[in-house]
Write an enzyme that holds these catalytic residues in place. Sequence first.
Site, PDB file in Angstrom:
ATOM      1  N   LYS A 253       0.872  -1.825   0.143  1.00  0.00           N
ATOM      2  CA  LYS A 253      -0.015   0.347   0.450  1.00  0.00           C
ATOM      3  C   LYS A 253       0.806   1.659  -0.089  1.00  0.00           C
ATOM      4  O   LYS A 253       0.645   2.226  -1.042  1.00  0.00           O
ATOM      5  CB  LYS A 253      -0.686  -0.203   1.286  1.00  0.00           C
ATOM      6  CG  LYS A 253      -1.822   1.325   1.702  1.00  0.00           C
ATOM      7  CD  LYS A 253      -2.981   0.723   2.835  1.00  0.00           C
ATOM      8  CE  LYS A 253      -3.372   2.031   2.992  1.00  0.00           C
ATOM      9  NZ  LYS A 253      -4.825   2.078   3.845  1.00  0.00           N
TER      10      LYS A 253
ATOM     11  N   GLU B 249      10.455  -4.835   4.635  1.00  0.00           N
ATOM     12  CA  GLU B 249      10.099  -6.416   3.418  1.00  0.00           C
ATOM     13  C   GLU B 249       9.895  -6.354   2.180  1.00  0.00           C
ATOM     14  O   GLU B 249      11.011  -7.166   1.427  1.00  0.00           O
ATOM     15  CB  GLU B 249       9.612  -7.397   4.881  1.00  0.00           C
ATOM     16  CG  GLU B 249      10.143  -7.001   6.802  1.00  0.00           C
ATOM     17  CD  GLU B 249       9.867  -6.252   7.404  1.00  0.00           C
ATOM     18  OE1 GLU B 249       9.347  -5.128   6.512  1.00  0.00           O
ATOM     19  OE2 GLU B 249       8.838  -6.414   8.298  1.00  0.00           O
TER      20      GLU B 249
ATOM     21  N   GLY C  43      -5.266  -2.539   5.114  1.00  0.00           N
ATOM     22  CA  GLY C  43      -4.409  -3.504   4.832  1.00  0.00           C
ATOM     23  C   GLY C  43      -5.221  -4.380   4.797  1.00  0.00           C
ATOM     24  O   GLY C  43      -5.536  -5.601   4.046  1.00  0.00           O
ATOM     25  N   ARG C  44      -5.159  -4.827   6.347  1.00  0.00           N
ATOM     26  CA  ARG C  44      -5.832  -5.737   6.324  1.00  0.00           C
ATOM     27  C   ARG C  44      -7.053  -6.251   6.140  1.00  0.00           C
ATOM     28  O   ARG C  44      -7.955  -7.390   6.627  1.00  0.00           O
ATOM     29  CB  ARG C  44      -5.522  -6.529   8.266  1.00  0.00           C
ATOM     30  CG  ARG C  44      -6.452  -5.399   8.772  1.00  0.00           C
ATOM     31  CD  ARG C  44      -6.085  -5.189  10.482  1.00  0.00           C
ATOM     32  NE  ARG C  44      -6.804  -4.080  11.180  1.00  0.00           N
ATOM     33  CZ  ARG C  44      -6.545  -3.021  11.066  1.00  0.00           C
ATOM     34  NH1 ARG C  44      -5.017  -3.510  10.873  1.00  0.00           N
ATOM     35  NH2 ARG C  44      -6.646  -2.439  12.188  1.00  0.00           N
TER      36      ARG C  44
ATOM     37  N   GLU D 153      -5.052  -7.683  15.088  1.00  0.00           N
ATOM     38  CA  GLU D 153      -4.172  -6.145  15.245  1.00  0.00           C
ATOM     39  C   GLU D 153      -5.989  -4.775  14.829  1.00  0.00           C
ATOM     40  O   GLU D 153      -5.400  -3.699  15.133  1.00  0.00           O
ATOM     41  CB  GLU D 153      -3.978  -6.152  13.168  1.00  0.00           C
ATOM     42  CG  GLU D 153      -3.088  -5.261  13.239  1.00  0.00           C
ATOM     43  CD  GLU D 153      -2.290  -5.153  11.891  1.00  0.00           C
ATOM     44  OE1 GLU D 153      -0.912  -5.845  11.824  1.00  0.00           O
ATOM     45  OE2 GLU D 153      -2.521  -4.755  10.759  1.00  0.00           O
TER      46      GLU D 153
ATOM     47  N   HIS E  45      -4.990 -33.566  17.306  1.00  0.00           N
ATOM     48  CA  HIS E  45      -4.075 -34.561  18.016  1.00  0.00           C
ATOM     49  C   HIS E  45      -3.040 -33.694  18.410  1.00  0.00           C
ATOM     50  O   HIS E  45      -1.789 -34.238  19.135  1.00  0.00           O
ATOM     51  CB  HIS E  45      -3.808 -34.866  17.021  1.00  0.00           C
ATOM     52  CG  HIS E  45      -4.591 -36.408  16.251  1.00  0.00           C
ATOM     53  ND1 HIS E  45      -4.863 -37.986  17.138  1.00  0.00           N
ATOM     54  CD2 HIS E  45      -5.262 -36.244  15.729  1.00  0.00           C
ATOM     55  CE1 HIS E  45      -5.849 -38.286  15.798  1.00  0.00           C
ATOM     56  NE2 HIS E  45      -6.134 -37.096  15.101  1.00  0.00           N
TER      57      HIS E  45
ATOM     58  N   LYS F 278       8.333  -1.287  11.688  1.00  0.00           N
ATOM     59  CA  LYS F 278       8.622  -0.258  10.675  1.00  0.00           C
ATOM     60  C   LYS F 278       9.614   0.881  11.166  1.00  0.00           C
ATOM     61  O   LYS F 278      10.031   0.353  10.388  1.00  0.00           O
ATOM     62  CB  LYS F 278       7.089   0.269  10.032  1.00  0.00           C
ATOM     63  CG  LYS F 278       6.698  -0.824   9.387  1.00  0.00           C
ATOM     64  CD  LYS F 278       5.630  -0.093   8.330  1.00  0.00           C
ATOM     65  CE  LYS F 278       4.057  -1.416   7.831  1.00  0.00           C
ATOM     66  NZ  LYS F 278       3.785  -0.714   6.944  1.00  0.00           N
TER      67      LYS F 278
HETATM   68  C1  G6Q Z   1      -2.160  -4.257   7.805  1.00  0.00           C
HETATM   69  C2  G6Q Z   1      -1.372  -3.583   8.961  1.00  0.00           C
HETATM   70  C3  G6Q Z   1      -0.211  -4.081   8.029  1.00  0.00           C
HETATM   71  C4  G6Q Z   1      -0.041  -3.964   6.932  1.00  0.00           C
HETATM   72  C5  G6Q Z   1       1.855  -3.983   6.539  1.00  0.00           C
HETATM   73  C6  G6Q Z   1       1.877  -4.234   4.686  1.00  0.00           C
HETATM   74  O1  G6Q Z   1      -3.719  -3.927   8.219  1.00  0.00           O
HETATM   75  O2  G6Q Z   1      -1.320  -2.147   8.577  1.00  0.00           O
HETATM   76  O3  G6Q Z   1      -0.068  -5.668   8.587  1.00  0.00           O
HETATM   77  O4  G6Q Z   1      -0.554  -4.128   5.959  1.00  0.00           O
HETATM   78  O5  G6Q Z   1       2.637  -3.570   7.355  1.00  0.00           O
HETATM   79  O6  G6Q Z   1       1.462  -2.653   4.188  1.00  0.00           O
HETATM   80  P1  G6Q Z   1       2.233  -1.899   2.703  1.00  0.00           P
HETATM   81  O7  G6Q Z   1       0.923  -2.707   2.044  1.00  0.00           O
HETATM   82  O8  G6Q Z   1       2.252  -0.702   2.961  1.00  0.00           O
HETATM   83  O9  G6Q Z   1       3.365  -2.376   2.614  1.00  0.00           O
END
Ligand code: G6Q
Length: 546
Positions: free
Chosen positions: A208, A214, A268-269, A354, A385, A513
């Site tokens: 996003k 990463e 994001g989620r 989250e 199990h 981050k």
């Molecule tokens: C979700 C969070 C988090 C995010 C990641 C990736 O709700 O904000 O999990 O999706 O940190 O972020 P980017 O899409 O900006 O790389």
Amino acid sequence: MKPTALNLSPSFLALASHATEAKDWHMRELFAQDPQRFEKYSLDAAGLFLDFSKNRFKQNTLTLLLALARERGVEAQRTAMFAGEKINITEGRAVLHTALRAPHDAQLHVDGQDVSADVHAVLAQMQGFSERVRNGEWTGHTGRAITDIVNIGIGGSDLGPAMVCGALRSYRHARLTMHFVANVDGHDLDAVLAAVDPETTLFIVASKTFTTAETMLNAHSARSWFLRHGSEKDLARHFVAVSTNTAGVTAFGIDPANMFRFWDWVGGRYSIWSAIGLPVMLAIGYEGFRAFLDGAHGMDKHFRTAPLEKNMPVLLALVGVWNRNFLDSGSLTIAPYHHDLRRFAAYLQQLDMESNGKSVTREGAPVTAATGPVVWGEIGTNSQHAYFQLLHQGTDLVPVDFIASLQPTHDLPGHQASLLANCFAQSEAFMRGKTAAEVRAELQAQAMPAAQIDALVPHKVFAGNRPSNTILLPALTPSMLGALIALYEHKVFVQGVIWDINSYDQWGVELGKVLAQSILGELQGKPAGEHDSSTRGLIALARQRL
Ligand code: G6Q
């Protein structure tokens, strides 16, 4: 107007006093007293079926919980979310994942933006691109059709597409294999690169912000790997991006024509419904993706219009609040009895934890009651199990959500009945338990000596009275998976409203981050900063090896 603190609100106080009575109830008796309990406490919505009867409540409990939901403003907040009001107050954003799955003729404007037109323009762009990849028209730089798609993203830009592609495995395009790289640990990317061919691999860089460390490191490493096989001018055929950050995408060297946009009102989620779902559309095709969106939209319509007492996400949320705030359960286990849902618990873990892992109210005051539970789980029957022992006989009360589909997508005889038998037997055992008299009778029938029976009985007794919900899908289709995810999204929303927390920010993630940045510099040779002796010692050890 400032809302009343949760622990002082009339319905919460009434529930707290009611809970002292509930401590003495056993679900065995609740079922024995009311032969209609299953009919009363189960419902259909948007193609899904929910049985919440195996929870420790009576009708008056439910009445009080519904009063709590009304008192906390669930209906008004629901209207505000769907209307695009900026309910994510700490980031000043609307929360509009529901708009991503609305039909073409839906009308919604936010800050002068025609949300619906934008959503459908990107969907059309995704459709055109995915059709070209799927029919072999879009090729790699040597003219060969794409065989492998590698999604590089993390958190919300990974868990959704990874879970959904796994869940809908049986609908995938036969030529395309999907891969997901999230971890900054190079072993993740290394394993995928070892399995793919640069001539036939398409990388989707999904971020996003297009700044997440990463993802940027993995994307740059994938780019360097590709450039050992192809040239700069070939990159455009092998790298596309999904992002809100056009400048960042361009700076990376991806043609903005190959960028799929989304917007800051998509968390994001909650982004699987946006262009972040591109791997899903590539895997199952436009029609399949549309069915996925439509399934979720069906649940949106139900959530938006059904009265609270007949509203599946609301009831699931209220039972969760009862277990969390009044029966003191600290966690929730997700037990999908479908092998293709094996990433579902991880997905829900992010969605729920989250969103509702917060300890201040929307006004910034400390919360006065427990908020989101720890969410965890694994597929059945494997989990039976492993850790179900603690769920049956441990000292914590851990509610379980069983999820199963009635029809399988395989045709192996015998497996589905065995799977469902296990699922239903576990929920029954959690509810009923096994009394000392039952254990004793069982052991006597085996002609065991009395002294041995006396010694064994306490170990073989199950208290039971352990809550669970069972969610049934007719089959794990794109549409039913869409409805299932939307069910949990709205459940999380309702709980967030009751707890008066902002379910849509994630400052803990933002902290993560930036935290590693200074230590990264030190590991790469910059002078050591101020640290405690443990952190200093660990950095020194690593520096000797790097
Ligand atoms: C979700 C969070 C988090 C995010 C990641 C990736 O709700 O904000 O999990 O999706 O940190 O972020 P980017 O899409 O900006 O790389």
